[in-house]
Design a protein around this motif. Structure first.
Motif, PDB file in Angstrom:
ATOM      1  N   ALA A 260      16.732  30.277  35.341  1.00 49.20           N
ATOM      2  CA  ALA A 260      16.181  30.317  33.984  1.00 49.20           C
ATOM      3  C   ALA A 260      16.299  31.707  33.381  1.00 49.20           C
ATOM      4  O   ALA A 260      16.318  31.866  32.161  1.00 49.20           O
ATOM      5  N   ALA A 261      16.376  32.729  34.257  1.00 49.94           N
ATOM      6  CA  ALA A 261      16.441  34.121  33.807  1.00 49.94           C
ATOM      7  C   ALA A 261      17.002  34.966  34.939  1.00 49.94           C
ATOM      8  O   ALA A 261      17.061  34.527  36.088  1.00 49.94           O
ATOM      9  N   TYR A 262      17.413  36.177  34.623  1.00 52.68           N
ATOM     10  CA  TYR A 262      17.809  37.137  35.644  1.00 52.68           C
ATOM     11  C   TYR A 262      16.559  37.803  36.188  1.00 52.68           C
ATOM     12  O   TYR A 262      15.636  38.123  35.419  1.00 52.68           O
ATOM     13  N   VAL A 263      16.522  38.020  37.493  1.00 49.93           N
ATOM     14  CA  VAL A 263      15.409  38.745  38.105  1.00 49.93           C
ATOM     15  C   VAL A 263      15.965  39.777  39.076  1.00 49.93           C
ATOM     16  O   VAL A 263      17.060  39.609  39.619  1.00 49.93           O
ATOM     17  N   ALA A 264      15.220  40.832  39.295  1.00 48.32           N
ATOM     18  CA  ALA A 264      15.630  41.868  40.239  1.00 48.32           C
ATOM     19  C   ALA A 264      15.826  41.256  41.618  1.00 48.32           C
ATOM     20  O   ALA A 264      15.007  40.472  42.077  1.00 48.32           O
ATOM     21  N   GLY A 265      16.936  41.574  42.247  1.00 52.07           N
ATOM     22  CA  GLY A 265      17.259  41.058  43.569  1.00 52.07           C
ATOM     23  C   GLY A 265      18.160  39.854  43.564  1.00 52.07           C
ATOM     24  O   GLY A 265      18.661  39.447  44.604  1.00 52.07           O
ATOM     25  N   MET A 266      18.402  39.276  42.402  1.00 51.80           N
ATOM     26  CA  MET A 266      19.282  38.107  42.306  1.00 51.80           C
ATOM     27  C   MET A 266      20.698  38.524  42.687  1.00 51.80           C
ATOM     28  O   MET A 266      21.223  39.510  42.175  1.00 51.80           O
ATOM     29  N   MET A 267      21.306  37.775  43.619  1.00 50.31           N
ATOM     30  CA  MET A 267      22.655  38.080  44.082  1.00 50.31           C
ATOM     31  C   MET A 267      23.577  36.904  43.793  1.00 50.31           C
ATOM     32  O   MET A 267      23.209  35.762  44.048  1.00 50.31           O
ATOM     33  N   VAL A 268      24.753  37.199  43.260  1.00 48.70           N
ATOM     34  CA  VAL A 268      25.743  36.161  43.023  1.00 48.70           C
ATOM     35  C   VAL A 268      27.063  36.568  43.655  1.00 48.70           C
ATOM     36  O   VAL A 268      27.406  37.746  43.713  1.00 48.70           O
ATOM     37  N   VAL A 269      27.780  35.576  44.141  1.00 49.21           N
ATOM     38  CA  VAL A 269      29.103  35.764  44.723  1.00 49.21           C
ATOM     39  C   VAL A 269      30.069  34.914  43.902  1.00 49.21           C
ATOM     40  O   VAL A 269      29.764  33.766  43.584  1.00 49.21           O
ATOM     41  N   PHE A 270      31.211  35.470  43.536  1.00 47.76           N
ATOM     42  CA  PHE A 270      32.169  34.723  42.739  1.00 47.76           C
ATOM     43  C   PHE A 270      33.588  35.156  43.059  1.00 47.76           C
ATOM     44  O   PHE A 270      33.813  36.245  43.588  1.00 47.76           O
ATOM     45  N   LYS A 271      34.518  34.286  42.731  1.00 41.08           N
ATOM     46  CA  LYS A 271      35.940  34.604  42.820  1.00 41.08           C
ATOM     47  C   LYS A 271      36.384  34.951  41.410  1.00 41.08           C
ATOM     48  O   LYS A 271      36.167  34.165  40.473  1.00 41.08           O
ATOM     49  N   ALA A 272      36.977  36.113  41.238  1.00 39.83           N
ATOM     50  CA  ALA A 272      37.359  36.571  39.899  1.00 39.83           C
ATOM     51  C   ALA A 272      38.511  35.754  39.344  1.00 39.83           C
ATOM     52  O   ALA A 272      39.542  35.593  39.995  1.00 39.83           O
ATOM     53  N   GLY A 273      38.323  35.248  38.121  1.00 42.26           N
ATOM     54  CA  GLY A 273      39.368  34.509  37.429  1.00 42.26           C
ATOM     55  C   GLY A 273      40.335  35.425  36.704  1.00 42.26           C
ATOM     56  O   GLY A 273      41.426  35.010  36.322  1.00 42.26           O
ATOM     57  N   SER A 274      39.927  36.690  36.516  1.00 39.69           N
ATOM     58  CA  SER A 274      40.802  37.660  35.852  1.00 39.69           C
ATOM     59  C   SER A 274      40.389  39.073  36.269  1.00 39.69           C
ATOM     60  O   SER A 274      39.310  39.283  36.809  1.00 39.69           O
ATOM     61  N   THR A 275      41.266  40.026  35.998  1.00 42.81           N
ATOM     62  CA  THR A 275      41.028  41.434  36.325  1.00 42.81           C
ATOM     63  C   THR A 275      40.444  42.142  35.109  1.00 42.81           C
ATOM     64  O   THR A 275      40.996  42.031  34.005  1.00 42.81           O
ATOM     65  N   ASN A 276      39.340  42.864  35.323  1.00 40.94           N
ATOM     66  CA  ASN A 276      38.751  43.598  34.190  1.00 40.94           C
ATOM     67  C   ASN A 276      39.656  44.764  33.781  1.00 40.94           C
ATOM     68  O   ASN A 276      40.341  45.359  34.614  1.00 40.94           O
ATOM     69  N   THR A 277      39.650  45.067  32.472  1.00 41.46           N
ATOM     70  CA  THR A 277      40.466  46.161  31.941  1.00 41.46           C
ATOM     71  C   THR A 277      39.609  47.288  31.373  1.00 41.46           C
ATOM     72  O   THR A 277      40.140  48.262  30.837  1.00 41.46           O
ATOM     73  N   GLY A 278      38.293  47.149  31.481  1.00 44.09           N
ATOM     74  CA  GLY A 278      37.371  48.158  30.968  1.00 44.09           C
ATOM     75  C   GLY A 278      35.953  47.761  31.342  1.00 44.09           C
ATOM     76  O   GLY A 278      35.744  47.017  32.316  1.00 44.09           O
ATOM     77  N   ALA A 279      34.982  48.217  30.566  1.00 42.07           N
ATOM     78  CA  ALA A 279      33.584  47.830  30.792  1.00 42.07           C
ATOM     79  C   ALA A 279      33.505  46.312  30.807  1.00 42.07           C
ATOM     80  O   ALA A 279      34.218  45.635  30.068  1.00 42.07           O
ATOM     81  N   CYS A 280      32.637  45.769  31.664  1.00 43.28           N
ATOM     82  CA  CYS A 280      32.644  44.326  31.895  1.00 43.28           C
ATOM     83  C   CYS A 280      31.222  43.780  31.957  1.00 43.28           C
ATOM     84  O   CYS A 280      30.299  44.487  32.392  1.00 43.28           O
TER      85      CYS A 280
END
Length: 135
Positions: free
Chosen positions: A71-91
Motif C-alpha cells: 500500500a506504501a513504501y516503508v523503511a526496510g522494504m526490499m525488492v529484487v528485479f530483473k532489469a528490462g533496460s539499462t539506465n542512462t542517468g538518474a533513475c
C-alpha cells in the motif's frame, strides 16, 4: 544410523508449522512439515525480499509489480528485479503504482548511467524516502 530424527505429525486435515518467523504477534513466514514455505502480506512490506519480475517503464523511470501489492513504501522494504533496460542517468522505481522513488547508490548519490544493466538482477532497499541500489 543412530542420529535422532524429528517427526512432526498434524491432526488429520491440518498442518503444523515447524518453523515460524514473527513480527510482533503476526506470523510473516512459516515452513510446514511438508517443506511448504508460506508468507503473509506483512512479509511484502518490511524485511523480506520481494520478487518484482522484469522491470517495465523506461530506462530511467522503471516499474515493477509485487504480489501482494504494498500500500506504501516503508523503511526496510526490499525488492529484487530483473532489469528490462539499462539506465542512462538518474533513475526512479515505481512499485505497483505507489509512486516513483529515486534510486540512489549505497552512499546516497543519484545514479549517473549504466549502474542498472538490462538483463541483470538487482536488489533495492527503501529507507522511507528513496531506494538504494544494493546490487
Amino acid at each position: 544410523n543412530n542420529n535422532p530424527v524429528l517427526t512432526v505429525s498434524a491432526p488429520s486435515g491440518q498442518s503444523v508449522n515447524i518453523q515460524e518467523w514473527k513480527k510482533g504477534a503476526t506470523t510473516i513466514a512459516s515452513v510446514n512439515q511438508n517443506g511448504k514455505i508460506s508468507t503473509s502480506a506483512a512479509a511484502t512490506i518490511n524485511g523480506a525480499f520481494n520478487w518484482g519480475g522484469t522491470s517495465g517503464g523506461t530506462a530511467n523511470a522503471q516499474s515493477i509489480s509485487l504480489s501482494p501489492a504494498p500500500a506504501a513504501y516503508v523503511a526496510g522494504m526490499m525488492v529484487v528485479f530483473k532489469a528490462g533496460s539499462t539506465n542512462t542517468g538518474a533513475c526512479t522505481m515505481n512499485v505497483n503504482g505507489v509512486g516513483a522513488a529515486s534510486i540512489l547508490t549505497p552512499t546516497g548519490v543519484a545514479l549517473t548511467g549504466g549502474e542498472i544493466t538490462s538483463g541483470g538482477v538487482f536488489i533495492l532497499v527503501h529507507d522511507g524516502t528513496n531506494f538504494y541500489l544494493i546490487r
